[in-house]
Design a protein around this motif. Sequence first.
Motif, short mmCIF file in Angstrom:
data_model
loop_
_atom_site.label_atom_id
_atom_site.label_comp_id
_atom_site.label_asym_id
_atom_site.label_seq_id
_atom_site.Cartn_x
_atom_site.Cartn_y
_atom_site.Cartn_z
N ASP A 183 -2.56 2.25 -4.20
CA ASP A 183 -2.34 3.84 -3.92
C ASP A 183 -3.69 4.46 -4.21
O ASP A 183 -4.48 4.16 -5.09
CB ASP A 183 -1.24 4.36 -4.80
CG ASP A 183 -0.42 5.54 -4.01
OD1 ASP A 183 0.57 5.40 -3.41
OD2 ASP A 183 -1.17 6.80 -3.96
N CYS A 184 -3.90 5.65 -3.60
CA CYS A 184 -4.94 6.62 -3.69
C CYS A 184 -4.57 7.54 -4.65
O CYS A 184 -5.73 8.24 -5.24
CB CYS A 184 -5.55 7.04 -2.54
SG CYS A 184 -4.39 8.20 -1.65
N ASP A 185 -3.52 7.73 -5.26
CA ASP A 185 -3.19 8.72 -6.25
C ASP A 185 -2.83 7.96 -7.56
O ASP A 185 -2.12 7.17 -7.79
CB ASP A 185 -1.94 9.17 -5.69
CG ASP A 185 -1.44 10.53 -6.63
OD1 ASP A 185 -1.79 10.42 -7.97
OD2 ASP A 185 -0.84 11.46 -6.09
N GLN A 186 -4.03 8.25 -8.47
CA GLN A 186 -4.27 7.62 -9.65
C GLN A 186 -2.96 8.10 -10.59
O GLN A 186 -2.60 7.31 -11.16
CB GLN A 186 -5.51 8.24 -10.34
CG GLN A 186 -5.70 7.39 -11.63
CD GLN A 186 -5.96 6.06 -11.86
OE1 GLN A 186 -6.87 5.60 -11.19
NE2 GLN A 186 -5.31 5.30 -12.50
N GLU A 187 -2.97 9.54 -10.46
CA GLU A 187 -1.57 9.73 -11.42
C GLU A 187 -0.30 9.27 -11.12
O GLU A 187 0.48 8.80 -11.96
CB GLU A 187 -1.44 11.57 -11.12
CG GLU A 187 -0.46 12.10 -12.03
CD GLU A 187 -0.16 13.75 -11.44
OE1 GLU A 187 0.73 14.20 -12.13
OE2 GLU A 187 -0.92 14.18 -10.65
N ALA A 188 0.14 8.88 -9.84
CA ALA A 188 1.30 8.50 -9.30
C ALA A 188 1.38 7.11 -9.75
O ALA A 188 2.20 6.30 -10.11
CB ALA A 188 1.60 8.50 -8.07
N VAL B 116 -7.07 3.58 1.68
CA VAL B 116 -6.98 2.57 2.71
C VAL B 116 -7.88 3.13 3.92
O VAL B 116 -8.00 2.21 4.85
CB VAL B 116 -5.61 2.11 3.25
CG1 VAL B 116 -5.04 1.39 1.94
CG2 VAL B 116 -4.86 3.22 3.65
N SER B 117 -8.22 4.17 4.01
CA SER B 117 -9.16 4.97 5.09
C SER B 117 -10.62 4.32 4.90
O SER B 117 -11.41 4.55 5.66
CB SER B 117 -9.15 6.40 5.07
OG SER B 117 -9.78 7.03 4.05
N LEU B 118 -10.90 3.82 3.65
CA LEU B 118 -12.14 3.37 3.37
C LEU B 118 -12.61 2.02 3.39
O LEU B 118 -11.87 1.28 2.57
CB LEU B 118 -12.60 4.11 2.12
CG LEU B 118 -12.71 5.76 2.21
CD1 LEU B 118 -13.13 6.15 0.91
CD2 LEU B 118 -13.52 6.05 3.24
N THR C 253 0.62 -1.09 0.04
CA THR C 253 0.13 0.09 -0.13
C THR C 253 0.95 1.36 0.12
O THR C 253 1.96 1.36 0.51
CB THR C 253 -1.00 -0.19 1.23
OG1 THR C 253 -0.09 0.13 2.36
CG2 THR C 253 -1.89 -1.12 1.15
N GLY C 254 0.34 2.35 -0.50
CA GLY C 254 1.14 3.55 -0.96
C GLY C 254 2.34 3.09 -1.71
O GLY C 254 3.55 3.93 -1.30
N GLY C 255 2.13 2.50 -2.64
CA GLY C 255 3.31 1.73 -3.35
C GLY C 255 3.71 2.76 -4.52
O GLY C 255 4.63 2.27 -5.39
N ASN D 189 2.12 0.23 3.92
CA ASN D 189 3.05 1.54 3.95
C ASN D 189 2.26 2.70 3.82
O ASN D 189 2.84 3.58 4.33
CB ASN D 189 4.11 1.17 2.89
CG ASN D 189 4.88 2.48 2.70
OD1 ASN D 189 5.70 2.77 3.15
ND2 ASN D 189 4.47 3.05 1.22
N ALA D 190 0.88 2.69 3.25
CA ALA D 190 0.27 3.94 3.06
C ALA D 190 0.20 4.87 4.40
O ALA D 190 0.01 4.24 5.43
CB ALA D 190 -0.93 3.67 2.53
N GLY D 191 0.66 6.06 4.21
CA GLY D 191 0.51 6.93 5.39
C GLY D 191 0.27 8.08 4.93
O GLY D 191 0.52 8.87 3.80
N THR D 192 0.02 9.20 5.95
CA THR D 192 -0.22 10.52 5.69
C THR D 192 -0.26 11.24 7.14
O THR D 192 -0.12 10.98 8.14
CB THR D 192 -2.01 10.74 5.33
OG1 THR D 192 -1.93 12.22 4.93
CG2 THR D 192 -2.78 10.38 6.57
#
Length: 259
Positions: free
Chosen positions: A38-43, A65-67, A13-15, A91-94
């Motif tokens: 990842d939640c960022d489509q562009e990235a 991953v918050s949903l 996650t957050g990859g 790994n996803a974090g904010t």
Amino acid sequence: MAEGYKDKIVLITGGAQGIGLGMVKTFAREGATVIIVDCDQEAGAEALEKLTQEKLKVQFELCDVSLENQIVDLFKTVGKTHKKLYVLVNNAGTGFQKPVPLEELLASDFDRVLAVNLRGPLLCTKYALPLLEKSNAPAVLNITSTRAFMSEPDTFSYSASKGGLEALTHSLAISLAEKRIRVNAIAPGWIETGPWEKASKRYEPKHSKADKEQHPVGRVGMPEDIAEAALFLCSENAGFITGQSLIIDGGMTVKMIYK
């Protein structure tokens, strides 16, 4: 050091950027099929294109991953395609980039950080369980932070979430031991991710002499430093290690500073 990743499924996650992308590339170069979440489509699209050009086996799945509903859908999709999962990297974090004085801290912002950084790993592990159980010697790796053990002012949300993730790591390790699933953590210190960001955010790092000298090893960390340790902790070579947290910070947290 790391053996046995050929054709095994690894989900990170957050990859799509930063430390996550560094781990994606490293696992894929070891022969794994890596699912970038990842939640960022562009990235995600950028990472997928670049790594595919290198003939690495990767795929991208969009997920916040918050949903919980998105996590459920994610693992349904993964299950249909791959049937089992060898490694899950949470790994996803904010949240670290927005220090806020306590008087101005909004409960909703605090909750958002915990939803991504703490509840997200819990739920990802929960819904990954049926897939992990189908693999031989599966592993879960949580990416925490040295902020779990030390703080700068006004980083309440991030520090609390990463401290919670440290505790969740040993709780999961004991709870999943009967299923023979190992759970460990890596706590990164200062890791420079500038060259590992998506194109619209990418920058060339500039570190002063003082920046480097904060670290006994004489430099700031890189995503590769985390990725190499992740390879080991998630491999069968680390089969006697569970419930542990490895601090990777160039020695920064053990250096006494009086000035």
